[in-house]
Design an enzyme around this catalytic site. Structure first.
Site, short mmCIF file in Angstrom:
data_model
loop_
_atom_site.label_atom_id
_atom_site.label_comp_id
_atom_site.label_asym_id
_atom_site.label_seq_id
_atom_site.Cartn_x
_atom_site.Cartn_y
_atom_site.Cartn_z
N GLY A 155 83.77 106.26 -74.33
CA GLY A 155 83.14 106.36 -73.03
C GLY A 155 81.90 107.24 -73.05
N CYS A 156 81.72 108.02 -71.99
CA CYS A 156 80.50 108.82 -71.83
C CYS A 156 80.29 109.82 -72.95
CB CYS A 156 80.54 109.56 -70.50
SG CYS A 156 80.55 108.49 -69.04
N VAL A 157 81.35 110.26 -73.60
CA VAL A 157 81.22 111.28 -74.64
C VAL A 157 80.61 110.72 -75.92
CG1 VAL A 157 83.43 111.01 -75.87
CG2 VAL A 157 82.47 113.29 -75.56
N ALA A 158 80.54 109.40 -76.04
CA ALA A 158 80.22 108.79 -77.33
C ALA A 158 78.79 109.04 -77.79
CB ALA A 158 80.48 107.29 -77.29
N MET B 93 80.94 114.65 -72.01
CA MET B 93 82.37 114.59 -71.78
C MET B 93 82.79 113.14 -71.60
SD MET B 93 80.82 117.43 -70.75
CE MET B 93 80.24 116.95 -69.12
#
Length: 359
Positions: free
Chosen positions: A140-143, A343
């Site tokens: 998700g966004c952390v990638a 995150m």
């Protein structure tokens, strides 16, 4: 260490104001015009910190995208075009060609493909058939931050190599028709579509090319216990239905400050030594929580606020767009220390310690 040689953002050509998107998607998300949820949606969109977003297809098409096979086919076709544009641009900026790439890490959480988009990209770009590929789904966004960290890990062991991190996120294609849950109302007003490619070099290759971007000098990964139900997907017949809790910002505020301090301490640094912050554009509440836990003025995160306003939250590509804006601004002096972070589902955080070269 490894060095970031170039960051190339890419956006679809269909750009709309937040007001246009809200007006068009209102009847799609809340079909009953008299429902109080329509007013809630309008208020949530207006307070999202987003002025414009780019979408994978023309806005009016979203009325007819009612099945996962439709949206996933678009993810593959539109996503591949964006991936090609980003990687070509990144390699050109770095003074490289596709045949130079030894390793590619591809990440997305908004569509699926087998072969994955990175495999489809190899022939289209003319990369070598022995290029090492690692497609990743689920971060998700952390990638965006995690991808830089994992490519760095690879390059530490392969100092002569060229690697590319590629992120493609078409968040609009996960829109759920007739779902007036708060998570879908927030998601439909916050997330945009886009891609980014980061070209990174091992130490030896960076010295040969004379690349001047920042070095990756350290990373930290953190998974916070008992938070797995706060962010992610419920996957069903209609595709990806978002799970998004309002308490995400609280998790960030409780934990991120200590994690950043811990990473810095490992390298003999403190918060006062950091001149550049590259923060994921998680939304107004998340950015405000970041500022509080790190005791930063809003100006320290100004590029993240601007990116959120201009393109919305691009999931894994978001922090990479902020990094591109940071490099384009050219305000980091030689020797400057930077911290990039994001995150994602888990809840987890990934931190990357950067340092701009002295010479």
């Amino acid at each position: 260490m490894s060095r970031i040689a170039a960051v190339a953002p890419a956006l679809p050509p269909y750009a709309y104001t937040q007001e246009e998107i809200t007006a068009e998607l209102g009847p799609v998300v809340t079909p009953d015009p008299g429902s109080p949820r329509r007013a809630v949606m309008e208020r949530v969109h207006a307070n999202s910190g987003v002025s414009t977003r780019h979408l994978a297809v023309p806005l009016e098409r979203y009325r007819t995208l009612t099945s996962f096979d439709q949206t996933n086919d678009l993810f593959i076709s539109v996503g591949l075009d964006l991936a090609e544009a980003a990687v070509r641009d990144g390699l050109k900026t770095a003074g490289l060609v596709p045949e130079d790439v030894d390793h590619i890490l591809f990440t997305s959480v908004t569509g699926v493909s087998a072969p994955s988009l990175d495999a489809l990209l190899v022939g289209r770009l003319g990369m070598r058939p022995d290029v090492r590929r690692v497609p990743v789904f689920g971060l998700g966004c952390v990638a965006g931050a995690a991808g830089i960290a994992r490519v760095h890990d690879y390059l530490v062991g392969h100092p002569d190599d060229v690697a590319v991190l590629l992120s493609v996120e078409l968040c609009s294609l996960t829109l759920q028709h007739g779902d007036d849950s708060m998570a879908n109302l927030v998601s439909s007003g916050l997330f945009g579509d886009g891609a980014a490619a980061v070209v990174m070099l091992g130490d030896a290759r960076a010295a040969t090319l004379g690349a001047t971007g920042p070095d990756v000098v350290g990373t930290l990964s953190r998974l916070y216990p008992d938070t797995e139900d706060l962010l992610g997907w419920d996957v069903g017949g209609s595709g990806f239905r978002i799970v998004l809790s309002a308490s995400l910002a609280d998790v960030v505020e409780r934990n991120l400050g200590d994690d950043v301090a811990g990473l810095l301490d490992t390298h003999g640094l403190t918060l006062a030594d950091v001149g550049t912050w590259v923060a994921h554009t998680g939304g107004p509440r998340v950015l405000e929580a970041v500022a509080r836990t790190l005791e930063l003025d809003r100006s320290a995160l100004e590029l993240s606020w601007r990116s959120l306003d201009r393109v919305g939250n691009l999931s894994s590509a978001a922090v990479l767009h902020v990094l591109a804006d940071t490099l384009e601004a050219g305000t980091a002096p030689p020797g400057d220390v930077g911290v990039l972070f994001a995150m994602g589902p888990g809840i987890c955080a990934e931190l990357v310690l950067l340092r701009w070269p002295e010479d």
